[in-house]
Design an enzyme around this catalytic site. Structure first.
Site, short mmCIF file in Angstrom:
data_model
loop_
_atom_site.label_atom_id
_atom_site.label_comp_id
_atom_site.label_asym_id
_atom_site.label_seq_id
_atom_site.Cartn_x
_atom_site.Cartn_y
_atom_site.Cartn_z
N LYS A 1 -38.08 2.75 -16.89
CA LYS A 1 -37.39 1.68 -16.17
C LYS A 1 -38.17 1.43 -14.90
CE LYS A 1 -32.61 2.53 -17.51
NZ LYS A 1 -31.38 3.25 -17.10
N GLU B 1 -30.53 10.51 -25.11
CA GLU B 1 -31.03 10.13 -23.79
C GLU B 1 -30.25 10.85 -22.69
OE1 GLU B 1 -31.01 5.89 -23.39
OE2 GLU B 1 -31.40 5.92 -21.23
N GLY C 1 -33.00 -0.63 -19.51
CA GLY C 1 -32.45 -1.82 -18.85
C GLY C 1 -31.44 -1.42 -17.79
N ASP D 1 -34.23 9.71 -18.89
CA ASP D 1 -34.08 8.45 -18.17
C ASP D 1 -34.00 8.81 -16.68
OD1 ASP D 1 -33.14 6.16 -16.89
OD2 ASP D 1 -31.45 5.80 -18.23
N ASP E 1 -26.83 7.80 -25.42
CA ASP E 1 -27.18 7.99 -24.00
C ASP E 1 -25.98 8.60 -23.30
OD1 ASP E 1 -28.10 7.89 -21.42
OD2 ASP E 1 -28.27 5.70 -21.33
N LYS F 1 -27.74 1.46 -29.37
CA LYS F 1 -27.62 2.66 -28.50
C LYS F 1 -26.16 2.78 -28.10
CE LYS F 1 -28.76 3.33 -23.61
NZ LYS F 1 -29.85 3.31 -22.63
N LEU F 2 -25.61 3.96 -28.32
CA LEU F 2 -24.21 4.21 -27.97
C LEU F 2 -24.15 5.07 -26.72
CD1 LEU F 2 -22.72 5.18 -31.46
CD2 LEU F 2 -22.81 2.91 -30.39
N LYS F 3 -23.35 4.65 -25.76
CA LYS F 3 -23.06 5.50 -24.62
C LYS F 3 -22.09 6.58 -25.08
CE LYS F 3 -25.31 3.40 -21.30
NZ LYS F 3 -26.30 4.11 -20.45
N ASN G 1 -26.06 9.74 -19.97
CA ASN G 1 -26.08 9.58 -18.51
C ASN G 1 -25.63 10.86 -17.79
OD1 ASN G 1 -25.37 6.38 -19.36
ND2 ASN G 1 -26.93 6.64 -17.80
#
Ligand code: SMG
Ligand code: MG
Length: 381
Positions: A277, A228, A305, A253, A203, A175-177, A205
């Site tokens: 989560k 994500e 996580g 998320d 992801d 998974k790459l941010k 965020n």
């Protein structure tokens, strides 16, 4: 009928752990973790006592969500713990109902419920997987595939070197941010390097806006498992529109904070895949409800996580053994973040898989001397 216990002691411990390498997301960079742990003692009707531990996943700043570690400690000390104690005999399943009139603070509530669940399971010599199997009727996995979350890097070369290291460690999903400016090129370079067969996802965020559909559609060419949380957490309709504009499935998320809200997001077409989560949704019991409703609606789930220590990491591995967790989670080896863990049986990976803990309670044993050495404050209620 679940046995009831008296909550005879609550200890709040703060620990400091450096990360082995900085972890950068679209909201900031973490170099160390300031973590709140909860230790409870439950007394059974026969007078025997059992201890249990829970980990609060709140970060030190309100950057991932509104919660932060000092606030979590405050609300536990001044509001949640007093109400639980006043509520009389309890078990893990009674924690959320008892605290339901107090709004928000899911990570703080989850930490308390987790500690009580751990103690309750230890008292009955039950593993978390056995408990979940009984509660849901499910057949539990004994090993789970391990994914790794890779932070944003300044250059593509640095990112490729980091990803190659995790591939060498055996992780089965990357998974790459991402954030604007570190997205299409970075993801494309990683896809080229790892080839078409290694599962890859991203992801954000919450780093994008509703108007970024055309931009994000460029990610479709890389055959990603999911995108994500591209948009702000409250923008459910925006995620639904994006799901129509982009072929890659949209996963939520930050937006998912309860079973109720998850069901709504799915119905609105905003959540094609769910990141579960436990801390974000108020605990493992609410997480199981979300798992069940996603299974009923055909929505794949995976376990997220929060850079957990061995306490949260063991519990997450138990949760992810439920059959609806069909995608690899962010349950990496403890060494992905920490040189040394506070448990004597940290999570490790073998051939890309994590073995689901099978000892009573949530499946970890505290390394008391190391824990003491990293404790920065302790307070008993
Ligand atoms: O524990 O492996 C882990 C971290 C996984 O990327 C991860 N978590 O948004 O999913 C997420 C982030 C939240 C924490 S970022 C500091
Ligand atoms: Mg995320």
């Amino acid at each position: 009928m679940t046995d009831l216990f008296t909550l005879s002691r609550i200890e709040l411990r703060r620990i400091g752990l450096p990360l082995v390498t900085p972890f950068r997301t679209s909201f900031g960079s973490q170099t160390e973790r300031d973590i709140l742990l909860i230790r409870v003692e439950l007394t059974a009707a026969d007078g025997s006592t059992t201890e249990g531990w829970g980990e609060c996943v709140a970060l030190s700043e309100p950057s991932y969500s509104p919660e932060y570690v000092a606030a979590a400690q405050h609300v536990i000390e001044h509001h949640l713990a007093p109400r639980l104690i006043a509520g009389g005999p309890l078990h893990a399943g009674s924690v959320a109902p008892t605290l339901s009139k107090l709004h928000g603070h899911p990570m703080a509530k989850a930490a308390l419920e987790t500690a009580i669940l751990d103690a309750q399971l230890r008292a009955s010599n039950t593993t978390f997987a056995e408990y979940l199997a009984t509660a849901t009727g499910a057949t539990m996995a004994t090993t789970i595939p391990s994914g790794v979350s890779v932070g944003i890097h300044d250059t593509i070369d640095e990112l490729l070197a980091a990803v190659q290291g995790y591939i060498d460690d055996g992780y089965v999903r990357i998974k790459l941010k991402i954030e604007p400016g570190s997205d299409i090129d970075h993801v494309g370079a990683v896809r080229d390097m790892i080839g078409p067969d290694t599962p890859l996802q991203v992801d954000a965020n919450t780093a994008y806006r509703r108007t970024d559909g055309n931009h994000l559609r460029q990610l479709d060419q890389f055959d990603l498992l999911l995108i994500e949380q591209p948009l702000p957490e409250e923008d459910i309709i925006g995620h639904a529109r994006l799901a129509d504009e982009v072929d890659t499935p949209i996963c939520l998320d930050e937006s998912l904070v309860s079973a109720h809200g998850t069901a709504d997001a799915i119905e609105l077409g905003a959540c094609e895949i769910a990141n579960i989560k436990p801390g974000r949704v108020g605990g493992y019991l609410e997480a199981v409800k979300i798992h069940d409703l996603c299974v009923a609606r055909g929505v794949p789930v995976w376990c997220g996580g929060m850079l957990e220590t061995g306490i949260g990491r063991a519990a997450n591995a138990g949760l992810a053994a439920l059959p609806g967790f069909t995608l690899p989670g962010d349950i990496s080896a403890s060494t992905r973040f920490y040189a040394q863990d506070i448990v004597t049986n940290p999570i490790t990976i073998t051939d890309g898989y994590v073995t689901v803990p099978d000892t009573p309670g949530l499946g970890f044993e505290i390394d008391t001397s190391f824990l003491d050495s990293v404790t920065t404050a302790s307070h008993t209620l």
